[in-house]
Design an enzyme around this catalytic site. Structure first.
Site, PDB file in Angstrom:
ATOM      1  N   ASP A  82       3.995  -3.496   6.037  1.00 44.60           N
ATOM      2  CA  ASP A  82       3.930  -3.873   7.512  1.00 44.60           C
ATOM      3  C   ASP A  82       2.965  -4.873   7.949  1.00 44.60           C
ATOM      4  O   ASP A  82       1.955  -4.976   7.118  1.00 44.60           O
ATOM      5  CB  ASP A  82       4.014  -2.564   8.447  1.00 44.60           C
ATOM      6  N   GLU A 147       0.636   1.331   7.684  1.00 43.53           N
ATOM      7  CA  GLU A 147      -0.685   1.116   7.692  1.00 43.53           C
ATOM      8  C   GLU A 147      -1.397   0.564   9.006  1.00 43.53           C
ATOM      9  O   GLU A 147      -2.412   1.199   9.196  1.00 43.53           O
ATOM     10  CB  GLU A 147      -0.904   0.293   6.496  1.00 43.53           C
TER      11      GLU A 147
END
Ligand SMILES: [Zn+2]
Length: 203
Positions: A82, A147
């Site tokens: 991400d 994350e």
């Protein structure tokens, strides 16, 4: 999307730019695109890819290159898929076009944090495999979601699950940070992480 090889470009750079174009951007990352990308890589590298859905729509992918001595603790090459959002109006180029200028600079959200590292792992494995080299220890390439929003629906939960412990990890690499000088920044830890919770109840 298929692999594109702009003329004269190193295939590693082309692959990097392909990956940068996937919109795995918060608040609604296109994780399916990342999973399809990883499927393609696993097929190319002829490595098994295991997927574990830790939360609905939040999948941890693990590509495993078994070592010649698989009883040894394994090496983990970890990365998150991400990226944080963009204010596109402040960008010179489309943040998901992976534009490369005449000087060779590649512009994209994720170019530093941390799609570069993901592709570096993949291409290093690809080259070593092509050379016929075999690792002694098993190598796991793990690709995690979430994350940038704390990792609860990703790594934080996964490390408590038996599937994680089965990986038998002895050592892990993950992202660092860019350094504007000729030096490289390395985050260093040994023995125990130096993160302490201090409770001050007061009276
Ligand atoms: Zn990061």
């Amino acid at each position: 999307g298929g692999q594109s090889f702009p003329e004269g470009e190193d295939p590693s750079v082309s692959l990097f730019r392909d990956y940068l174009r996937l919109r795995t951007v918060h608040p609604e990352p296109d994780y399916d695109a990342a999973l399809r990308f990883l499927d393609r890589i696993a097929e190319e590298l002829e490595l098994p890819l295991k997927k574990i859905e830790v939360f609905p729509g939040r999948v941890i992918s693990i590509m495993t290159w078994e070592g010649t001595n698989p009883t040894l603790k394994s090496i983990l090459l970890n990365s998150h898929t991400d990226v944080v959002p963009v204010y596109q109006e402040h960008w010179k180029y489309d943040a998901f076009s992976a534009f490369k200028d005449a000087e060779g600079n590649i512009y994209a959200r994720g170019s530093q944090d941390m799609k570069c590292v993901t592709i570096q792992y993949i291409q290093a494995v690809r080259r070593l495999k092509a050379r016929g080299w075999k690792p002694t220890r098993t190598l796991h390439l793990m690709f995690v979601p979430d994350e940038e929003v704390g990792g609860y629906k990703g790594m934080e939960t996964f490390v408590k699950q038996p599937e994680f412990h089965k990986l038998n990890i002895g050592f892990a690499l993950d992202e660092g940070l860019a350094n504007p000088t000729d030096a490289f920044t390395v985050f260093y830890g040994e023995r125990n992480p130096w993160w302490i919770t201090v409770h001050c109840p007061g009276s």
